[in-house]
Design an enzyme around this catalytic site. Sequence first.
Site, PDB file in Angstrom:
ATOM      1  N   LYS A  89       9.821   2.627  -0.721  1.00  0.00           N
ATOM      2  CA  LYS A  89       8.717   2.623   0.521  1.00  0.00           C
ATOM      3  C   LYS A  89       8.483   3.992   0.608  1.00  0.00           C
ATOM      4  O   LYS A  89       9.326   5.005   1.013  1.00  0.00           O
ATOM      5  CB  LYS A  89       9.412   1.934   1.690  1.00  0.00           C
ATOM      6  CG  LYS A  89       8.392   1.688   2.571  1.00  0.00           C
ATOM      7  CD  LYS A  89       9.278   0.660   3.653  1.00  0.00           C
ATOM      8  CE  LYS A  89       8.232   0.674   4.943  1.00  0.00           C
ATOM      9  NZ  LYS A  89       8.912  -0.460   6.012  1.00  0.00           N
ATOM     10  N   ARG A  92       6.455 -13.563   0.788  1.00  0.00           N
ATOM     11  CA  ARG A  92       5.924 -13.697   2.231  1.00  0.00           C
ATOM     12  C   ARG A  92       5.223 -15.103   2.387  1.00  0.00           C
ATOM     13  O   ARG A  92       4.575 -15.318   1.336  1.00  0.00           O
ATOM     14  CB  ARG A  92       5.314 -12.385   2.760  1.00  0.00           C
ATOM     15  CG  ARG A  92       5.867 -11.263   2.266  1.00  0.00           C
ATOM     16  CD  ARG A  92       4.500 -10.253   1.967  1.00  0.00           C
ATOM     17  NE  ARG A  92       5.360  -9.004   1.174  1.00  0.00           N
ATOM     18  CZ  ARG A  92       5.393  -7.899   1.634  1.00  0.00           C
ATOM     19  NH1 ARG A  92       5.064  -7.719   2.936  1.00  0.00           N
ATOM     20  NH2 ARG A  92       6.175  -6.881   0.824  1.00  0.00           N
ATOM     21  N   ASP A 151       2.341 -11.515   6.874  1.00  0.00           N
ATOM     22  CA  ASP A 151       2.778 -10.860   5.857  1.00  0.00           C
ATOM     23  C   ASP A 151       4.172 -10.152   6.069  1.00  0.00           C
ATOM     24  O   ASP A 151       4.625  -9.632   4.876  1.00  0.00           O
ATOM     25  CB  ASP A 151       1.580  -9.616   5.452  1.00  0.00           C
ATOM     26  CG  ASP A 151       1.498  -8.684   6.653  1.00  0.00           C
ATOM     27  OD1 ASP A 151       1.022  -9.320   7.574  1.00  0.00           O
ATOM     28  OD2 ASP A 151       1.855  -7.499   6.427  1.00  0.00           O
ATOM     29  N   GLY A 211       0.822  -1.217  -0.033  1.00  0.00           N
ATOM     30  CA  GLY A 211       0.011   0.032  -0.216  1.00  0.00           C
ATOM     31  C   GLY A 211       0.888   1.259   0.117  1.00  0.00           C
ATOM     32  O   GLY A 211       0.521   2.263  -0.016  1.00  0.00           O
TER      33      GLY A 211
END
Length: 519
Positions: free
Chosen positions: A122, A192, A261, A101
């Site tokens: 990020k 993950r 996650d 996100g």
Amino acid sequence: MFKERVPAQKNGLMVDNLLNFDNTYLSLHQIFYSMVQPSVVPNPEIVLFNEELGQNLFGSSTNPQEWSELLSGNRVPESTAPFAQAYAGHQFGHFTMLGDGRAIVIGEHITPFGERYDIQLKGCGRTPYSRRGDGKATLGAMLREYLMSESMFYLGIPTSRSLAVTKTGEKVYRDKTFDGAVLTRLMTSHIRVGTFEYARYYGSPNDLESLLDYTIKRHLPSLLQSKNPAAGMLEYVMNRQIELIINWMRVGFIHGVMNTDNTSISGETFDYGPCSFMNAFDLNTVFSSLDTGGRYAFGNQPAIIKWNIAKLAEALLPLLHPQQDRAIEIANEIIDKFDNQFSHKWYTMMFSKIGLVNPTTEDRVLVDELLTTMKSSKLDYTNTFSALKKTITPKESQPNQSNQSNQSRQLDPLNSWMTNWTRRLEESEGGFLAAVGLMEKMNPLFIPRNYFIEKALAGADENDYTLFNQLLSLVKQPYSLVEQPYSLAEQPYSLADDIEKYSSVPNNYDKNYKTYCGT
Ligand code: AMP
Ligand code: MG
């Protein structure tokens, strides 16, 4: 207000020639990702660039400022197609759909040494998985991740790496206003446990199988000929994660948000949100503001990783065996090995921390008694092992330190334990000398502590990076006391003094200290 995206290769920048992209993730079915461009930001400025890592990635030194447009997301090289990854996961035990996100994989870069890394930005804006978030990150949170991940790397613990922190020139709104920044994060992959849960519960049987196939090609080619690759991968991930958590426990690291996650298939530590190093030893230590139940407390990490591995096994069931009963049996056969393996490896690690070169099962009681006293006397985890080592180190090999008596006083509660311990060491091969050698490798002298990290981040917020850089240089040699001849001010410089300065925090500081996800 926003600048136009700088056209790719407009300036024919050198940095584009250093990037060697090969985005294999896009060979997976489209449900696994969304093609997305990073947001354009007004005023990118690199505030930290990891020269050493840059050398390894690109085989050449570069001028960090040439990277600012690229690492802020303002310029995307023509040779790549960025994407955000879809995944799901159990957050604090509850299953939910997630996905990148606030992060975008700019591309998979192959280094001159043939290693493949995801280069991820990020904090570079919204993606289809952002839900109500803004996709942005604060400067403080990204600097903290940079410092923590570098610390873990130099402690010898598998981790994502940080290449750069780039200020965006934007403000980011949380409980108040912060400077915005983008972190450039590297990992051997971002696959993950939650990626497998996503494939199982949101994809088709084919999607699950193709993710397994892809993961095995990328991380575990030795399993390509295996009769049961899903079982092989499950066991591999379990073993890697056992090694990882034992390493965390060796240095007192608390991840803080071990959702599925945030559990990598590769066994790398990642997602440095509310993580922390422990000061006083206590298995119940928790700093995360979200973790009110202590689910991710220091001492709960083994149980949680086992739980996460069970979630991976559930996701893999259809691939473990076509008959569900048999599939469950296969999963259980693997997971049933967890407890013994973990406990055996954990004691082996703890034996090394106290310098036992030839441990036997009877020595477990020595470890147990040490930890019981450390807890009841609230002894500092890192400093206790350093001080214990010092008591058996020959005087002539000790660096001059102002505070010798202070350090031995902190061992007072351990006096009777130390009698048994030294007697045990005297009996063992190589005596104190061998013990000191082992303890030096296992016990860091330096870990970055919240109290000083907070001061360093407050400084950085005022554009003063003095303390931050000092901590960053200390995390780069956590085990050694190799003296650097002079500091910048050309004063005789003692690493030992610096380590001591940043190794104790005010009493009661931890009681009210909280870490945040940085979201
Ligand atoms: P984390 O706690 O970092 O593992 O993030 C959990 C989920 O929240 C992931 O899907 C993130 O991508 C998402 N997320 C975290 N922060 C933000 C943000 N500022 N904007 C959008 N999504 C976010
Ligand atoms: Mg995460």
